[in-house]
Design a protein around this motif. Structure first.
Motif, PDB file in Angstrom:
ATOM      1  N   HIS A  22       0.819  -1.217   0.000  1.00 19.91           N
ATOM      2  CA  HIS A  22       0.000   0.000   0.000  1.00 19.91           C
ATOM      3  C   HIS A  22       0.854   1.267   0.000  1.00 19.91           C
ATOM      4  O   HIS A  22       0.330   2.364   0.213  1.00 19.91           O
ATOM      5  CB  HIS A  22      -0.913   0.042   1.219  1.00 19.91           C
ATOM      6  CG  HIS A  22      -2.086  -0.862   1.141  1.00 19.91           C
ATOM      7  ND1 HIS A  22      -2.977  -0.860   0.098  1.00 19.91           N
ATOM      8  CD2 HIS A  22      -2.520  -1.821   2.001  1.00 19.91           C
ATOM      9  CE1 HIS A  22      -3.910  -1.755   0.306  1.00 19.91           C
ATOM     10  NE2 HIS A  22      -3.649  -2.367   1.457  1.00 19.91           N
ATOM     11  N   TRP A  32       0.848   6.716   0.779  1.00 15.83           N
ATOM     12  CA  TRP A  32      -0.095   5.646   1.095  1.00 15.83           C
ATOM     13  C   TRP A  32      -1.115   5.529  -0.036  1.00 15.83           C
ATOM     14  O   TRP A  32      -1.719   6.510  -0.430  1.00 15.83           O
ATOM     15  CB  TRP A  32      -0.806   5.967   2.408  1.00 15.83           C
ATOM     16  CG  TRP A  32      -1.759   4.917   2.837  1.00 15.83           C
ATOM     17  CD1 TRP A  32      -3.120   4.944   2.747  1.00 15.83           C
ATOM     18  CD2 TRP A  32      -1.429   3.663   3.434  1.00 15.83           C
ATOM     19  NE1 TRP A  32      -3.646   3.795   3.248  1.00 15.83           N
ATOM     20  CE2 TRP A  32      -2.626   2.985   3.673  1.00 15.83           C
ATOM     21  CE3 TRP A  32      -0.223   3.051   3.779  1.00 15.83           C
ATOM     22  CZ2 TRP A  32      -2.669   1.718   4.248  1.00 15.83           C
ATOM     23  CZ3 TRP A  32      -0.268   1.795   4.356  1.00 15.83           C
ATOM     24  CH2 TRP A  32      -1.483   1.152   4.585  1.00 15.83           C
ATOM     25  N   THR A  33      -1.268   4.310  -0.568  1.00 15.27           N
ATOM     26  CA  THR A  33      -2.213   4.071  -1.658  1.00 15.27           C
ATOM     27  C   THR A  33      -3.366   3.192  -1.220  1.00 15.27           C
ATOM     28  O   THR A  33      -4.221   2.850  -2.025  1.00 15.27           O
ATOM     29  CB  THR A  33      -1.505   3.414  -2.866  1.00 15.27           C
ATOM     30  OG1 THR A  33      -0.961   2.157  -2.450  1.00 15.27           O
ATOM     31  CG2 THR A  33      -0.411   4.314  -3.414  1.00 15.27           C
ATOM     32  N   GLY A  34      -3.402   2.823   0.048  1.00 18.62           N
ATOM     33  CA  GLY A  34      -4.471   1.976   0.573  1.00 18.62           C
ATOM     34  C   GLY A  34      -5.682   2.794   0.967  1.00 18.62           C
ATOM     35  O   GLY A  34      -5.886   3.919   0.493  1.00 18.62           O
ATOM     36  N   VAL A  36      -8.332   5.273   2.653  1.00 23.33           N
ATOM     37  CA  VAL A  36      -8.162   6.650   3.140  1.00 23.33           C
ATOM     38  C   VAL A  36      -9.443   7.080   3.847  1.00 23.33           C
ATOM     39  O   VAL A  36     -10.547   6.774   3.401  1.00 23.33           O
ATOM     40  CB  VAL A  36      -7.856   7.607   1.966  1.00 23.33           C
ATOM     41  CG1 VAL A  36      -7.771   9.049   2.434  1.00 23.33           C
ATOM     42  CG2 VAL A  36      -6.565   7.209   1.274  1.00 23.33           C
ATOM     43  N   TYR A  40      -6.409  11.001   5.483  1.00 23.87           N
ATOM     44  CA  TYR A  40      -5.290  10.247   6.034  1.00 23.87           C
ATOM     45  C   TYR A  40      -5.464   8.767   5.717  1.00 23.87           C
ATOM     46  O   TYR A  40      -6.576   8.248   5.717  1.00 23.87           O
ATOM     47  CB  TYR A  40      -5.218  10.426   7.557  1.00 23.87           C
ATOM     48  CG  TYR A  40      -4.783  11.803   7.966  1.00 23.87           C
ATOM     49  CD1 TYR A  40      -3.434  12.101   8.156  1.00 23.87           C
ATOM     50  CD2 TYR A  40      -5.717  12.811   8.157  1.00 23.87           C
ATOM     51  CE1 TYR A  40      -3.036  13.375   8.521  1.00 23.87           C
ATOM     52  CE2 TYR A  40      -5.321  14.091   8.518  1.00 23.87           C
ATOM     53  CZ  TYR A  40      -3.980  14.364   8.703  1.00 23.87           C
ATOM     54  OH  TYR A  40      -3.582  15.616   9.056  1.00 23.87           O
ATOM     55  N   GLY A  41      -4.340   8.087   5.469  1.00 20.24           N
ATOM     56  CA  GLY A  41      -4.384   6.659   5.225  1.00 20.24           C
ATOM     57  C   GLY A  41      -4.834   5.906   6.469  1.00 20.24           C
ATOM     58  O   GLY A  41      -4.567   6.338   7.592  1.00 20.24           O
ATOM     59  N   LYS A  42      -5.528   4.797   6.268  1.00 18.00           N
ATOM     60  CA  LYS A  42      -5.995   3.970   7.377  1.00 18.00           C
ATOM     61  C   LYS A  42      -5.359   2.594   7.279  1.00 18.00           C
ATOM     62  O   LYS A  42      -5.316   2.004   6.202  1.00 18.00           O
ATOM     63  CB  LYS A  42      -7.520   3.820   7.346  1.00 18.00           C
ATOM     64  CG  LYS A  42      -8.276   5.133   7.511  1.00 18.00           C
ATOM     65  CD  LYS A  42      -7.978   5.834   8.798  1.00 18.00           C
ATOM     66  CE  LYS A  42      -8.695   5.227   9.970  1.00 18.00           C
ATOM     67  NZ  LYS A  42      -8.469   5.936  11.225  1.00 18.00           N
ATOM     68  N   THR A  47      -4.252   5.330  11.954  1.00 17.63           N
ATOM     69  CA  THR A  47      -3.792   6.010  10.745  1.00 17.63           C
ATOM     70  C   THR A  47      -2.564   5.275  10.195  1.00 17.63           C
ATOM     71  O   THR A  47      -1.793   4.671  10.947  1.00 17.63           O
ATOM     72  CB  THR A  47      -3.428   7.476  11.037  1.00 17.63           C
ATOM     73  OG1 THR A  47      -2.454   7.506  12.078  1.00 17.63           O
ATOM     74  CG2 THR A  47      -4.656   8.284  11.432  1.00 17.63           C
ATOM     75  N   ALA A  48      -2.406   5.333   8.885  1.00 21.62           N
ATOM     76  CA  ALA A  48      -1.316   4.600   8.232  1.00 21.62           C
ATOM     77  C   ALA A  48       0.052   5.111   8.677  1.00 21.62           C
ATOM     78  O   ALA A  48       0.970   4.316   8.909  1.00 21.62           O
ATOM     79  CB  ALA A  48      -1.460   4.697   6.717  1.00 21.62           C
ATOM     80  N   LEU A  74      -0.856  11.919   3.342  1.00 18.56           N
ATOM     81  CA  LEU A  74      -0.748  10.536   2.883  1.00 18.56           C
ATOM     82  C   LEU A  74       0.683   9.994   2.955  1.00 18.56           C
ATOM     83  O   LEU A  74       0.924   8.833   2.649  1.00 18.56           O
ATOM     84  CB  LEU A  74      -1.291  10.389   1.460  1.00 18.56           C
ATOM     85  CG  LEU A  74      -2.810  10.532   1.329  1.00 18.56           C
ATOM     86  CD1 LEU A  74      -3.229  10.433  -0.130  1.00 18.56           C
ATOM     87  CD2 LEU A  74      -3.526   9.479   2.156  1.00 18.56           C
TER      88      LEU A  74
END
Length: 142
Positions: A22, A32-34, A36, A40-42, A47-48, A74
């Motif tokens: 991700h 982060w590409t997973g 959101v 913010y990414g999860k 949060t990622a 991100l």
């Protein structure tokens, strides 16, 4: 940078693993590409960026939160994150804003700093005062 160049512990206590599938690594950030949520990414119920920070073996002291030094929500690159107080995070976020909501630049000539430390745009203040004066004069004449 390749995945081999990224320093990570061999095992993260068996709890957290970096979800590399991700993460898109660019020249500056790890984006982060997973999933959101609210910008913010999860990842794994948090949060990622926080998940990755903990997965690479770093800790977040009690009472602090992670600030994105690159100002990209991100980004999950641990080198772009710093544990700071909520007040410091908010102060930095405010300084990253370079123009008011009407598009006027926050220059030294066009910025009024209030006693509480917040900024106001002098051009917008002038516009509000002019509008107020015109409605007061128009209302008194009618």
């Amino acid at each position: 940078m390749t995945l081999v160049d990224i320093p990570t512990p061999a095992r993260s206590g068996g709890r957290r693993r970096v979800p590399w599938h991700h993460i898109q690594i660019t020249e500056t950030c790890w984006l982060w590409t997973g999933p959101v949520h609210k910008g913010y990414g999860k990842a794994s119920g948090t949060t990622a960026h926080r998940h990755v920070w903990l997965a690479v073996g770093r800790s977040i002291p009690t009472g602090l939160e992670l600030d994105h030094l690159c100002r990209k929500p991100l980004c999950v690159n641990p080198n772009h994150l710093e544990p700071v107080t909520r007040a410091e995070n908010a102060r930095r976020r405010g300084l990253a804003v370079v123009a008011c909501i009407n598009g006027h630049d926050y220059t030294s000539e066009n910025t009024y700093v209030r006693p509480d430390g917040n900024r106001d745009c002098r051009a917008c203040i002038r516009n509000r005062v002019a509008k107020y004066r015109s409605t007061r004069q128009g209302g008194a004449a009618a």
